[in-house]
Design a protein around this motif. Structure first.
Motif, PDB file in Angstrom:
ATOM      1  N   ALA A  28       0.842  -1.203   0.000  1.00  0.00           N
ATOM      2  CA  ALA A  28       0.000   0.000   0.000  1.00  0.00           C
ATOM      3  C   ALA A  28       0.878   1.254   0.000  1.00  0.00           C
ATOM      4  N   ALA A  29       1.927   1.229   0.810  1.00  0.00           N
ATOM      5  CA  ALA A  29       2.856   2.367   0.856  1.00  0.00           C
ATOM      6  C   ALA A  29       3.561   2.528  -0.479  1.00  0.00           C
ATOM      7  N   ARG A  30       3.930   1.388  -1.086  1.00  0.00           N
ATOM      8  CA  ARG A  30       4.586   1.454  -2.389  1.00  0.00           C
ATOM      9  C   ARG A  30       3.635   2.020  -3.448  1.00  0.00           C
ATOM     10  N   LEU A  33       3.436   5.717  -2.839  1.00  0.00           N
ATOM     11  CA  LEU A  33       4.679   6.349  -3.274  1.00  0.00           C
ATOM     12  C   LEU A  33       4.707   6.493  -4.794  1.00  0.00           C
ATOM     13  N   ARG A  34       4.295   5.429  -5.509  1.00  0.00           N
ATOM     14  CA  ARG A  34       4.236   5.516  -6.976  1.00  0.00           C
ATOM     15  C   ARG A  34       3.241   6.586  -7.413  1.00  0.00           C
ATOM     16  N   SER A  35       2.114   6.637  -6.739  1.00  0.00           N
ATOM     17  CA  SER A  35       1.106   7.647  -7.059  1.00  0.00           C
ATOM     18  C   SER A  35       1.664   9.048  -6.795  1.00  0.00           C
ATOM     19  N   ALA A  36       2.387   9.195  -5.677  1.00  0.00           N
ATOM     20  CA  ALA A  36       2.979  10.498  -5.351  1.00  0.00           C
ATOM     21  C   ALA A  36       4.034  10.883  -6.382  1.00  0.00           C
ATOM     22  N   LEU A  40       3.974  14.041  -8.691  1.00  0.00           N
ATOM     23  CA  LEU A  40       5.139  14.937  -8.730  1.00  0.00           C
ATOM     24  C   LEU A  40       5.624  15.121 -10.156  1.00  0.00           C
ATOM     25  N   ASP A  41       5.701  14.031 -10.911  1.00  0.00           N
ATOM     26  CA  ASP A  41       6.125  14.104 -12.310  1.00  0.00           C
ATOM     27  C   ASP A  41       5.174  14.987 -13.121  1.00  0.00           C
ATOM     28  N   ALA A  42       3.864  14.807 -12.901  1.00  0.00           N
ATOM     29  CA  ALA A  42       2.874  15.630 -13.608  1.00  0.00           C
ATOM     30  C   ALA A  42       3.024  17.094 -13.217  1.00  0.00           C
ATOM     31  N   ALA A  43       3.250  17.352 -11.920  1.00  0.00           N
ATOM     32  CA  ALA A  43       3.422  18.738 -11.461  1.00  0.00           C
ATOM     33  C   ALA A  43       4.676  19.359 -12.060  1.00  0.00           C
ATOM     34  N   ILE A  44       5.747  18.582 -12.127  1.00  0.00           N
ATOM     35  CA  ILE A  44       6.993  19.080 -12.735  1.00  0.00           C
ATOM     36  C   ILE A  44       6.771  19.368 -14.213  1.00  0.00           C
TER      37      ILE A  44
END
Length: 143
Positions: A28-30, A33-36, A40-44
């Motif tokens: 679930a954490a992984r 993290l992938r979703s985050a 982050l990639d989309a925001a960048i």
């Protein structure tokens, strides 16, 4: 007989359940993290796109400022040329006026000369006319 699981297997069962829960929490954490990382990639990417658009706008603004400066210089030069043409026009008008006045004066003098010549021509004797004409113009042979 009491059927109790061996101690080893009783101790193993809770540990196995803990491992399964830990593995589930880890997965679930992984996923989070992938979703985050995806967010982050989309925001960048969005930030980079906005930065690129801003750079394009700044370049366009700079080009417009350069065009404005160039046009202002050209306008000043055109205004100077227009003033020079206006000055030349005034001078030409004055010269034409003076030339027209000189032509009128010559024509008036010529008209007056013709009138006096016509008045002199009213003398009836042609020899008198010759004498009058001769009086104003000397014969080159007499010199």
């Amino acid at each position: 007989m009491n059927e109790q699981p061996p101690l080893e297997s009783a101790a193993f069962a809770p540990a196995e359940a803990d491992r399964a829960q830990a593995k589930e929490r880890f997965e679930a954490a992984r996923r989070r993290l992938r979703s985050a990382f995806g967010a982050l990639d989309a925001a960048i990417s969005r930030r980079a796109e906005r930065a690129s658009e801003l750079a394009d706008r700044l370049a366009e603004h700079s080009a417009l400022q350069d065009d404005r400066s160039r046009l202002a210089i050209e306008l000043d030069a055109a205004a100077r040329r227009a003033r020079a043409v206006e000055t030349a026009n005034v001078e030409a008008t004055q010269r034409i006026g003076r030339a027209a006045a000189a032509v009128r004066a010559v024509l008036a003098a010529d008209t007056a000369s013709e009138r006096s010549a016509q008045a002199g021509a009213s003398v009836s004797d042609p020899s008198e006319r010759s004498a009058q004409a001769g009086a104003s113009v000397s014969d080159p042979r007499e010199r």
